[in-house]
Design a protein around this motif. Structure first.
Motif, PDB file in Angstrom:
ATOM      1  N   SER A 202     -31.933  71.558  23.626  1.00 38.51           N
ATOM      2  CA  SER A 202     -30.994  72.620  23.250  1.00 38.51           C
ATOM      3  C   SER A 202     -31.198  73.051  21.803  1.00 38.51           C
ATOM      4  CB  SER A 202     -29.556  72.146  23.455  1.00 38.51           C
ATOM      5  OG  SER A 202     -29.316  71.850  24.825  1.00 38.51           O
ATOM      6  N   ALA A 203     -31.543  72.088  20.933  1.00 40.67           N
ATOM      7  CA  ALA A 203     -31.763  72.422  19.527  1.00 40.67           C
ATOM      8  C   ALA A 203     -33.039  73.236  19.326  1.00 40.67           C
ATOM      9  CB  ALA A 203     -31.828  71.140  18.693  1.00 40.67           C
ATOM     10  N   ARG A 204     -34.031  73.032  20.188  1.00 46.07           N
ATOM     11  CA  ARG A 204     -35.330  73.665  20.013  1.00 46.07           C
ATOM     12  C   ARG A 204     -35.458  75.011  20.714  1.00 46.07           C
ATOM     13  NH1 ARG A 204     -39.167  73.108  16.930  1.00 46.07           N
ATOM     14  NH2 ARG A 204     -40.869  72.443  18.256  1.00 46.07           N
ATOM     15  N   SER A 205     -34.727  75.192  21.827  1.00 48.78           N
ATOM     16  CA  SER A 205     -34.913  76.397  22.630  1.00 48.78           C
ATOM     17  C   SER A 205     -33.571  76.972  23.055  1.00 48.78           C
ATOM     18  CB  SER A 205     -35.754  76.069  23.880  1.00 48.78           C
ATOM     19  OG  SER A 205     -35.624  77.075  24.856  1.00 48.78           O
ATOM     20  N   PRO A 206     -33.313  78.236  22.730  1.00 51.14           N
ATOM     21  CA  PRO A 206     -32.054  78.858  23.174  1.00 51.14           C
ATOM     22  C   PRO A 206     -31.971  78.968  24.697  1.00 51.14           C
ATOM     23  CG  PRO A 206     -33.553  80.505  22.241  1.00 51.14           C
ATOM     24  CD  PRO A 206     -34.147  79.172  21.951  1.00 51.14           C
ATOM     25  N   VAL A 207     -33.123  79.084  25.345  1.00 45.96           N
ATOM     26  CA  VAL A 207     -33.138  79.178  26.806  1.00 45.96           C
ATOM     27  C   VAL A 207     -32.758  77.835  27.421  1.00 45.96           C
ATOM     28  CG1 VAL A 207     -34.566  79.683  28.822  1.00 45.96           C
ATOM     29  CG2 VAL A 207     -34.872  80.998  26.712  1.00 45.96           C
ATOM     30  N   PHE A 208     -33.344  76.743  26.905  1.00 44.63           N
ATOM     31  CA  PHE A 208     -32.961  75.415  27.376  1.00 44.63           C
ATOM     32  C   PHE A 208     -31.465  75.173  27.136  1.00 44.63           C
ATOM     33  CE2 PHE A 208     -37.456  73.626  27.246  1.00 44.63           C
ATOM     34  CZ  PHE A 208     -37.469  73.324  28.598  1.00 44.63           C
ATOM     35  N   LYS A 209     -30.979  75.603  25.979  1.00 42.89           N
ATOM     36  CA  LYS A 209     -29.572  75.385  25.634  1.00 42.89           C
ATOM     37  C   LYS A 209     -28.649  76.040  26.654  1.00 42.89           C
ATOM     38  CE  LYS A 209     -26.261  76.023  21.856  1.00 42.89           C
ATOM     39  NZ  LYS A 209     -26.074  76.549  20.470  1.00 42.89           N
ATOM     40  N   GLU A 210     -28.936  77.294  26.990  1.00 43.39           N
ATOM     41  CA  GLU A 210     -28.101  78.006  27.958  1.00 43.39           C
ATOM     42  C   GLU A 210     -28.266  77.427  29.359  1.00 43.39           C
ATOM     43  OE1 GLU A 210     -27.506  82.555  29.695  1.00 43.39           O
ATOM     44  OE2 GLU A 210     -28.847  82.169  28.000  1.00 43.39           O
ATOM     45  N   GLN A 211     -29.511  77.125  29.729  1.00 39.84           N
ATOM     46  CA  GLN A 211     -29.789  76.608  31.067  1.00 39.84           C
ATOM     47  C   GLN A 211     -29.096  75.269  31.299  1.00 39.84           C
ATOM     48  OE1 GLN A 211     -33.765  74.958  31.894  1.00 39.84           O
ATOM     49  NE2 GLN A 211     -33.884  76.371  33.640  1.00 39.84           N
ATOM     50  N   LEU A 212     -29.216  74.360  30.337  1.00 42.33           N
ATOM     51  CA  LEU A 212     -28.628  73.027  30.497  1.00 42.33           C
ATOM     52  C   LEU A 212     -27.115  73.084  30.422  1.00 42.33           C
ATOM     53  CD1 LEU A 212     -31.160  70.986  28.351  1.00 42.33           C
ATOM     54  CD2 LEU A 212     -30.996  71.065  30.830  1.00 42.33           C
ATOM     55  N   SER A 213     -26.589  73.967  29.602  1.00 40.22           N
ATOM     56  CA  SER A 213     -25.139  74.110  29.509  1.00 40.22           C
ATOM     57  C   SER A 213     -24.553  74.571  30.827  1.00 40.22           C
ATOM     58  CB  SER A 213     -24.799  75.099  28.402  1.00 40.22           C
ATOM     59  OG  SER A 213     -23.405  75.337  28.352  1.00 40.22           O
ATOM     60  N   GLU A 214     -25.186  75.545  31.472  1.00 42.96           N
ATOM     61  CA  GLU A 214     -24.711  76.045  32.755  1.00 42.96           C
ATOM     62  C   GLU A 214     -24.808  74.982  33.840  1.00 42.96           C
ATOM     63  OE1 GLU A 214     -23.204  78.895  33.523  1.00 42.96           O
ATOM     64  OE2 GLU A 214     -23.151  79.261  31.375  1.00 42.96           O
ATOM     65  N   HIS A 215     -25.938  74.262  33.878  1.00 44.16           N
ATOM     66  CA  HIS A 215     -26.118  73.223  34.890  1.00 44.16           C
ATOM     67  C   HIS A 215     -25.042  72.148  34.778  1.00 44.16           C
ATOM     68  CE1 HIS A 215     -29.667  73.946  37.269  1.00 44.16           C
ATOM     69  NE2 HIS A 215     -30.331  74.373  36.194  1.00 44.16           N
ATOM     70  N   MET A 216     -24.786  71.675  33.561  1.00 49.34           N
ATOM     71  CA  MET A 216     -23.855  70.568  33.402  1.00 49.34           C
ATOM     72  C   MET A 216     -22.404  71.009  33.576  1.00 49.34           C
ATOM     73  SD  MET A 216     -26.126  68.428  33.072  1.00 49.34           S
ATOM     74  CE  MET A 216     -27.879  68.650  32.817  1.00 49.34           C
ATOM     75  N   ALA A 267     -45.108  80.143  29.337  1.00 47.20           N
ATOM     76  CA  ALA A 267     -43.960  79.242  29.243  1.00 47.20           C
ATOM     77  C   ALA A 267     -43.253  79.382  27.899  1.00 47.20           C
ATOM     78  CB  ALA A 267     -44.420  77.795  29.443  1.00 47.20           C
ATOM     79  N   ALA A 268     -44.038  79.581  26.828  1.00 38.42           N
ATOM     80  CA  ALA A 268     -43.445  79.765  25.496  1.00 38.42           C
ATOM     81  C   ALA A 268     -42.564  81.008  25.459  1.00 38.42           C
ATOM     82  CB  ALA A 268     -44.553  79.852  24.448  1.00 38.42           C
ATOM     83  N   VAL A 269     -43.034  82.091  26.079  1.00 37.49           N
ATOM     84  CA  VAL A 269     -42.238  83.313  26.162  1.00 37.49           C
ATOM     85  C   VAL A 269     -40.984  83.055  26.991  1.00 37.49           C
ATOM     86  CG1 VAL A 269     -42.196  85.693  26.997  1.00 37.49           C
ATOM     87  CG2 VAL A 269     -44.253  84.802  25.886  1.00 37.49           C
ATOM     88  N   GLN A 270     -41.144  82.342  28.106  1.00 38.78           N
ATOM     89  CA  GLN A 270     -40.028  82.069  29.017  1.00 38.78           C
ATOM     90  C   GLN A 270     -38.917  81.280  28.337  1.00 38.78           C
ATOM     91  OE1 GLN A 270     -41.264  80.135  32.661  1.00 38.78           O
ATOM     92  NE2 GLN A 270     -39.206  79.436  33.141  1.00 38.78           N
ATOM     93  N   TYR A 271     -39.288  80.329  27.457  1.00 41.81           N
ATOM     94  CA  TYR A 271     -38.290  79.465  26.836  1.00 41.81           C
ATOM     95  C   TYR A 271     -37.993  79.838  25.372  1.00 41.81           C
ATOM     96  CZ  TYR A 271     -38.341  76.461  30.932  1.00 41.81           C
ATOM     97  OH  TYR A 271     -38.207  75.979  32.207  1.00 41.81           O
ATOM     98  N   GLY A 272     -38.481  80.989  24.928  1.00 44.17           N
ATOM     99  CA  GLY A 272     -38.138  81.463  23.592  1.00 44.17           C
ATOM    100  C   GLY A 272     -38.708  80.637  22.465  1.00 44.17           C
ATOM    101  N   LEU A 273     -39.922  80.114  22.649  1.00 39.81           N
ATOM    102  CA  LEU A 273     -40.570  79.283  21.623  1.00 39.81           C
ATOM    103  C   LEU A 273     -41.645  80.119  20.921  1.00 39.81           C
ATOM    104  CD1 LEU A 273     -40.857  76.066  23.813  1.00 39.81           C
ATOM    105  CD2 LEU A 273     -39.263  76.432  21.925  1.00 39.81           C
ATOM    106  N   GLU A 274     -41.239  80.853  19.903  1.00 40.58           N
ATOM    107  CA  GLU A 274     -42.128  81.819  19.251  1.00 40.58           C
ATOM    108  C   GLU A 274     -43.320  81.138  18.579  1.00 40.58           C
ATOM    109  OE1 GLU A 274     -43.618  85.494  18.023  1.00 40.58           O
ATOM    110  OE2 GLU A 274     -42.089  84.976  19.520  1.00 40.58           O
ATOM    111  N   ARG A 275     -43.104  80.005  17.935  1.00 36.92           N
ATOM    112  CA  ARG A 275     -44.219  79.338  17.251  1.00 36.92           C
ATOM    113  C   ARG A 275     -45.259  78.861  18.263  1.00 36.92           C
ATOM    114  NH1 ARG A 275     -45.825  74.256  15.106  1.00 36.92           N
ATOM    115  NH2 ARG A 275     -46.975  74.532  13.164  1.00 36.92           N
ATOM    116  N   LEU A 276     -44.821  78.327  19.367  1.00 37.99           N
ATOM    117  CA  LEU A 276     -45.750  77.890  20.414  1.00 37.99           C
ATOM    118  C   LEU A 276     -46.522  79.084  20.958  1.00 37.99           C
ATOM    119  CD1 LEU A 276     -46.917  75.795  22.350  1.00 37.99           C
ATOM    120  CD2 LEU A 276     -44.915  76.135  23.827  1.00 37.99           C
TER     121      LEU A 276
END
Length: 357
Positions: A202-216, A267-276
């Motif tokens: 969640s700290a590294r990716s805004p997409v992971f943050k939203e996805q995991l928040s919704e799941h839980m 995958a980097a585009v999908q999860y909002g990881l610009e540096r990757l």
């Protein structure tokens, strides 16, 4: 009670690096002079150039190229260490060919001999042929200049020696990825399972943050299924999330690594990881060839990778490359589904070249 004080004598240095790209290497010297100078660059308050002699600089040097560093500042004297290198155009790494890195060389602009340092027989033309230093008839010379200024002596000061270890936060995060005992979420990718930590993701990716928040929140799920991604790609994605770096992928051949990096960019585009995303673009720029440029150009166009797209277009501009790429299956696919990048290639290849003054 005893005390310790110290003073120090320090040599002040300034370092700079310049790369000189020699295009159409096989054409040799087409000018009136026996040498070609790079553009001037400044290091330590002095102006310098790289001097390249395509047909050698000497009576018996025709089978070699000569390379020198020259001090261009007028009425100047400089003390400098010099490292003359060639760029490996497969890995992008620099390889030292000749260097003076122990005793500074004294440069004086009063004459060419005193203003230059280098090697008459820098490298043989035979050694360059089919080497990693020559790609698309292009050679890249790199020069690292370290200008050595006057000595400075500091005043006395109290001496305390407290050793501070280097930062190791990423090392600990890397260990977390390998230790599944405290993982609180599991990803399932095509039958393979990857444990992870919600807080890190969640700290590294805004997409992971939203996805995991919704799941839980909705169903308290601790398992997430990832569709349309290969396990090797997701594993590399997690490695970056935890360590801010890419795995070595030494067990893969060039084509396999190329494919993983292409999918990792998506995958980097999908999860909002610009540096990757930028890291993947950089790797793909270095690996362009006739076989993969159509795929990479289509990928760059689809995901708004402007620098990567520009690199692909420049690669395709020479007519002989376009002809070779047009024979590939990937070219036909791109022509069908992504025609706009091909229009850029066509426009740039038809653009009239400026004649040199």
């Amino acid at each position: 009670m005893t005390s310790t004080t110290e003073s120090s004598c320090t040599t002040q240095t300034v370092q700079g690096t310049h790369r000189f790209q020699i295009c159409q290497f096989s054409y040799g010297n087409v000018g009136d002079n026996d040498y070609i100078r790079s553009g001037a660059f400044s290091v330590g308050g002095f102006d310098w150039v790289i001097v390249y002699c395509p047909d050698g600089d000497g009576v018996d040097g025709e089978e070699y190229i000569s390379v020198y560093l020259e001090l261009m500042s007028k009425y100047a004297e400089a003390s400098a260490l010099v490292d003359l290198r060639l760029i490996n155009q497969v890995t992008g790494e620099a390889c030292t060919i000749c260097a003076e890195n122990e005793v500074p060389n004294q440069f004086r602009s009063s004459s060419f001999e005193e203003a230059t340092w280098g090697r008459e027989k820098f490298i043989s033309k035979r050694a360059l042929k089919d080497s990693v230093y020559l790609k698309d008839n292009c050679l890249v010379i790199e020069c690292v200049v370290t200008v050595v200024n006057e000595l400075r002596v500091s005043g006395n000061k109290a001496f305390y020696q407290i050793e501070i270890p280097p930062p190791n936060a990423l090392e600990h995060f890397g260990k977390m990825l390998k230790d599944a005992s405290r993982a609180d979420v599991t990803f399932k990718v095509r039958g393979e399972t990857f444990p992870a930590h919600r807080a890190v993701l969640s700290a590294r990716s805004p997409v992971f943050k939203e996805q995991l928040s919704e799941h839980m929140k909705e169903n308290k799920m601790q398992h997430v299924t990832v569709d349309r991604m290969e396990p090797a790609v997701f594993e590399a994605l997690l490695h970056f999330v935890y360590t801010d770096s890419l795995p070595t992928m030494d067990d893969l051949d060039r084509d396999e690594k190329d494919a993983v990096v292409q999918h990792l960019l998506v995958a980097a585009v999908q999860y909002g990881l610009e540096r990757l995303k930028l890291m993947c673009e950089c790797i793909l720029c270095m690996s362009l060839d006739v076989k993969n440029v159509a795929v990479i150009l289509r990928l760059a166009d689809q995901h708004n990778c402007w620098k990567l797209k520009e690199a692909c277009v420049d690669f395709l501009v020479p007519s002989e490359r376009v002809d070779a790429v047009m024979k590939t299956h990937d070219y036909e696919t791109m022509k069908l589904f992504s025609p706009s990048p091909l229009a850029d290639v066509w426009e740039k290849s038809r653009r009239p070249r400026r004649s040199s003054p």
